[in-house]
Design a protein around this motif. Structure first.
Motif, short mmCIF file in Angstrom:
data_model
loop_
_atom_site.label_atom_id
_atom_site.label_comp_id
_atom_site.label_asym_id
_atom_site.label_seq_id
_atom_site.Cartn_x
_atom_site.Cartn_y
_atom_site.Cartn_z
N LEU A 38 2.22 12.40 21.83
CA LEU A 38 3.32 12.83 20.96
C LEU A 38 4.57 12.08 21.39
O LEU A 38 4.98 12.13 22.54
CB LEU A 38 3.51 14.34 21.07
CG LEU A 38 2.28 15.18 20.71
CD1 LEU A 38 2.55 16.65 20.95
CD2 LEU A 38 1.85 14.94 19.28
N THR A 39 5.18 11.37 20.44
CA THR A 39 6.33 10.55 20.77
C THR A 39 7.66 11.15 20.34
O THR A 39 8.70 10.73 20.80
CB THR A 39 6.18 9.16 20.12
OG1 THR A 39 6.02 9.32 18.71
CG2 THR A 39 4.96 8.44 20.68
N SER A 40 7.60 12.14 19.43
CA SER A 40 8.83 12.77 18.97
C SER A 40 8.48 14.12 18.34
O SER A 40 7.31 14.44 18.14
CB SER A 40 9.52 11.89 17.92
OG SER A 40 8.71 11.81 16.75
N GLU A 41 9.50 14.88 18.03
CA GLU A 41 9.28 16.18 17.37
C GLU A 41 8.64 15.96 15.99
O GLU A 41 7.73 16.68 15.60
CB GLU A 41 10.60 16.93 17.22
CG GLU A 41 10.42 18.33 16.69
CD GLU A 41 11.72 19.12 16.64
OE1 GLU A 41 11.83 19.98 15.78
OE2 GLU A 41 12.62 18.85 17.47
N ALA A 42 9.09 14.93 15.28
CA ALA A 42 8.51 14.63 13.96
C ALA A 42 7.04 14.24 14.10
O ALA A 42 6.20 14.64 13.29
CB ALA A 42 9.30 13.51 13.29
N ASP A 43 6.73 13.48 15.14
CA ASP A 43 5.34 13.09 15.40
C ASP A 43 4.49 14.33 15.70
O ASP A 43 3.36 14.46 15.22
CB ASP A 43 5.29 12.10 16.56
CG ASP A 43 3.91 11.54 16.80
OD1 ASP A 43 3.20 11.23 15.81
OD2 ASP A 43 3.53 11.40 17.97
#
Length: 94
Positions: A38-43
């Motif tokens: 997971l690279t970001s909250e959106a991801d």
């Protein structure tokens, strides 16, 4: 206040009786099994939505079918922690 009312108030906070907790556990297991990064909250939201869309009817039916057993476990524990909740905490560290 009757005893059954007191037990009900205590049982409301039981994670064992909250189906969404077990749904989150299912989604978490799917993400961990796929070893996604997971690279970001959106991801994370995208991966969770994908995991949810891959959830089968049988998996959700299993969660629903387990509610009788979960209710009985809480009754047997007099509203206290159950083995089911203990297992959930062990498998889902914060």
């Amino acid at each position: 206040m009757c005893i059954s009312h007191i037990q009900l108030k205590r049982a409301i906070v039981q994670q064992d009786l909250n189906p969404i907790e077990h749904t989150w556990q299912l989604l978490d297991a799917k993400l961990r099994a796929s070893s996604v990064k997971l690279t970001s909250e959106a991801d994370m939201m995208e991966k969770l939505q994908a995991a949810w869309s891959q959830t089968t009817t049988a998996e959700t039916q299993n969660l629903i079918s387990s509610m009788g057993r979960r209710c009985q476990a809480v009754i047997d524990a007099n509203g206290g922690p159950t083995k089911l909740m203990f297992l959930m905490v062990l498998t889902c560290p914060i």
